[in-house]
Scaffold this motif. Structure first.
Motif, mmCIF file in Angstrom:
data_model
loop_
_atom_site.group_PDB
_atom_site.id
_atom_site.type_symbol
_atom_site.label_atom_id
_atom_site.label_comp_id
_atom_site.label_asym_id
_atom_site.label_seq_id
_atom_site.Cartn_x
_atom_site.Cartn_y
_atom_site.Cartn_z
ATOM 1 N N PRO A 1 38.763 58.299 41.214
ATOM 2 C CA PRO A 1 37.738 56.971 41.327
ATOM 3 C C PRO A 1 37.283 56.788 42.743
ATOM 4 C CG PRO A 1 39.369 56.905 39.698
ATOM 5 C CD PRO A 1 40.068 58.016 40.298
ATOM 6 N N GLY A 2 36.084 56.384 42.903
ATOM 7 C CA GLY A 2 35.705 55.984 44.285
ATOM 8 C C GLY A 2 34.320 56.449 44.444
ATOM 9 N N ASP A 3 33.846 55.782 45.796
ATOM 10 C CA ASP A 3 32.415 56.209 46.289
ATOM 11 C C ASP A 3 32.756 57.486 47.428
ATOM 12 O OD1 ASP A 3 29.951 56.706 47.198
ATOM 13 O OD2 ASP A 3 29.438 54.537 47.251
ATOM 14 N N HIS A 4 33.013 58.560 47.061
ATOM 15 C CA HIS A 4 33.530 59.471 48.058
ATOM 16 C C HIS A 4 32.336 59.876 48.877
ATOM 17 C CE1 HIS A 4 37.092 59.495 45.731
ATOM 18 N NE2 HIS A 4 36.473 60.159 44.466
ATOM 19 N N ASP A 5 30.966 59.893 48.602
ATOM 20 C CA ASP A 5 29.867 60.213 49.373
ATOM 21 C C ASP A 5 29.918 58.973 50.373
ATOM 22 O OD1 ASP A 5 29.361 62.431 47.916
ATOM 23 O OD2 ASP A 5 27.906 61.385 46.691
ATOM 24 N N ALA A 6 30.089 57.761 50.128
ATOM 25 C CA ALA A 6 30.017 56.700 51.205
ATOM 26 C C ALA A 6 31.057 57.000 52.284
ATOM 27 C CB ALA A 6 30.093 55.390 50.339
ATOM 28 N N ILE B 1 32.445 59.501 52.914
ATOM 29 C CA ILE B 1 32.132 60.876 53.952
ATOM 30 C C ILE B 1 31.334 60.466 55.003
ATOM 31 C CG2 ILE B 1 30.828 62.868 54.063
ATOM 32 C CD1 ILE B 1 33.490 63.308 52.999
ATOM 33 N N GLN B 2 30.031 59.604 54.942
ATOM 34 C CA GLN B 2 28.993 59.201 55.614
ATOM 35 C C GLN B 2 29.870 58.326 56.685
ATOM 36 O OE1 GLN B 2 26.010 60.397 55.686
ATOM 37 N NE2 GLN B 2 26.572 61.565 54.072
ATOM 38 N N TYR B 3 30.650 57.421 56.030
ATOM 39 C CA TYR B 3 31.443 56.400 57.174
ATOM 40 C C TYR B 3 32.148 57.340 58.056
ATOM 41 C CZ TYR B 3 34.235 52.552 58.819
ATOM 42 O OH TYR B 3 35.081 51.734 59.479
ATOM 43 N N ALA B 4 33.004 58.365 57.576
ATOM 44 C CA ALA B 4 33.919 59.075 58.491
ATOM 45 C C ALA B 4 33.091 59.936 59.315
ATOM 46 C CB ALA B 4 34.726 59.951 57.581
ATOM 47 N N ARG C 1 40.876 51.264 53.431
ATOM 48 C CA ARG C 1 42.179 51.287 52.578
ATOM 49 C C ARG C 1 41.665 52.025 51.051
ATOM 50 N NH1 ARG C 1 47.032 48.582 53.288
ATOM 51 N NH2 ARG C 1 46.977 47.261 55.110
ATOM 52 N N ASP C 2 40.276 51.713 50.929
ATOM 53 C CA ASP C 2 39.815 52.133 49.471
ATOM 54 C C ASP C 2 39.175 53.391 49.609
ATOM 55 O OD1 ASP C 2 37.801 51.830 50.984
ATOM 56 O OD2 ASP C 2 36.696 50.501 49.295
ATOM 57 N N ALA C 3 39.362 54.117 50.828
ATOM 58 C CA ALA C 3 38.881 55.671 50.837
ATOM 59 C C ALA C 3 39.716 56.807 50.358
ATOM 60 C CB ALA C 3 38.554 55.990 52.271
ATOM 61 N N PHE C 4 41.141 56.230 50.535
ATOM 62 C CA PHE C 4 42.227 57.484 50.118
ATOM 63 C C PHE C 4 43.501 56.391 49.636
ATOM 64 C CE2 PHE C 4 44.852 61.393 51.173
ATOM 65 C CZ PHE C 4 44.263 61.910 49.899
ATOM 66 N N TRP C 5 44.271 57.258 49.191
ATOM 67 C CA TRP C 5 45.285 56.723 48.553
ATOM 68 C C TRP C 5 46.799 56.710 49.659
ATOM 69 C CZ3 TRP C 5 49.419 59.892 49.383
ATOM 70 C CH2 TRP C 5 49.480 61.269 49.365
ATOM 71 N N ALA C 6 46.398 57.340 50.957
ATOM 72 C CA ALA C 6 47.395 57.300 51.958
ATOM 73 C C ALA C 6 46.594 57.046 53.271
ATOM 74 C CB ALA C 6 47.968 58.422 52.249
ATOM 75 N N ASP D 1 35.336 67.082 53.549
ATOM 76 C CA ASP D 1 33.737 67.264 53.816
ATOM 77 C C ASP D 1 33.421 68.888 53.755
ATOM 78 O OD1 ASP D 1 31.024 66.946 54.201
ATOM 79 O OD2 ASP D 1 31.526 66.391 56.467
ATOM 80 N N LEU D 2 32.448 69.203 53.249
ATOM 81 C CA LEU D 2 31.883 70.312 52.960
ATOM 82 C C LEU D 2 32.035 71.064 54.539
ATOM 83 C CD1 LEU D 2 30.584 73.049 51.430
ATOM 84 C CD2 LEU D 2 28.244 71.918 52.343
ATOM 85 N N GLY D 3 32.596 72.287 54.582
ATOM 86 C CA GLY D 3 33.108 72.963 55.873
ATOM 87 C C GLY D 3 34.037 72.483 56.565
ATOM 88 N N GLY D 4 34.701 71.352 56.055
ATOM 89 C CA GLY D 4 35.592 70.854 57.111
ATOM 90 C C GLY D 4 36.902 71.837 57.392
#
Length: 262
Positions: free
Chosen positions: A205-210, A212-215, A230-235, A247-250
């Motif tokens: 769950p989560g808005d992963h596209d958002a 990615i854009q923020y990162a 905090r809500d981007a990832f569990w760690a 991210d694609l190509g990370g």
């Protein structure tokens, strides 16, 4: 019944250790009036026996392989009493792993001993939750320090790398970017359960596209070491490592199903 201290001065160090002073008097009075040990026993239920180490119990030698900087350790187990085994198998776990990362670790150790190898399980700066502020280059540098230590102090002449999950990225990155003399000493590499972290996070769950854009914006503004929300990832994770993993190509994007040969 009441218990009074004979002295009216401040409690001594021994009295403090025994619970002296104002709070100690209350505790001492409570003990004398029938509380004390029986009540403490009731407050601590009978200890429950935890299950035995689920992935096995290991015997061997624990050592530091760095001098200066972070204190990094590794554990080597072999079928011989001396660390003279010339062939070393290094097990690299995945995200949040440390030593004994997998259910098959004990089986791997047994097979290594049967074939005349020792099993080495390192702690890297990226072990446990350290992966969130690291990168593959740092891991490769630390693996090189481990291998150099094993050559100089444990008689290593050849190596095998076993990567589990994200540890597969470490194995591949070391082959591509590690010290060439050390790479030449690697006789085998096993990639067990290589995964696409980018594709796996899409299943959560989560808005992963958002995220990615923020990162991406943080990295573009040269703030890649800033932590993600905090809500981007569990760690806890920096923007740079978030891009690397998801991210694609990370830098960590080695095993996604949509990658081409080029």
């Amino acid at each position: 019944r009441r218990v009074r201290r004979a002295s009216t001065g401040p409690p001594t160090a021994i009295e403090e250790a025994r619970g002296g002073g104002k709070s100690g008097e209350g505790a001492q009075t409570h003990t004398e009036s029938g509380g004390g040990q029986g009540q403490r026993e009731r407050a601590n239920p009978t200890m429950k026996t935890p299950p035995i180490s689920p992935y096995g119990v290991f015997a061997g030698r624990l050592f530091q392989y760095t001098n200066g900087g972070p204190s990094l350790i590794a554990f080597e187990s072999s079928s011989q009493d001396e660390l003279s085994v010339a062939r070393k198998c290094i097990l690299l776990g995945g995200l949040s792993d440390g030593p004994i990362p997998c259910p098959y670790t004990k089986l791997l150790e047994g097979k290594c001993h049967e074939l005349g190898w020792s099993l080495v399980q390192p702690v890297l700066s990226s072990s446990y939750l350290g992966f969130g502020h690291g990168d593959l280059k740092r891991d490769t540098d630390e693996i090189a320090k481990l291998m150099t230590y094993l050559v100089c102090h444990h008689g290593a002449e050849s190596f095998a790398l076993v990567g589990h999950s994200t540890g597969c990225q470490n194995a591949v990155h070391f082959l591509a970017s590690g010290d060439r003399d050390l790479v030449k000493m690697i006789k085998a590499v096993a990639l067990q359960a290589p995964v696409s972290d980018r594709e796996s996070i899409s299943l959560t769950p989560g808005d992963h596209d958002a995220s990615i854009q923020y990162a991406r914006k943080l990295v573009a503004d040269k703030n890649g070491d800033e932590m993600m929300p905090r809500d981007a990832f569990w760690a806890p994770i920096t923007a740079s490592r978030y891009i690397s993993l998801f991210d694609l190509g990370g830098d960590d994007d080695f095993f996604s199903s949509d990658l081409t040969q080029s």
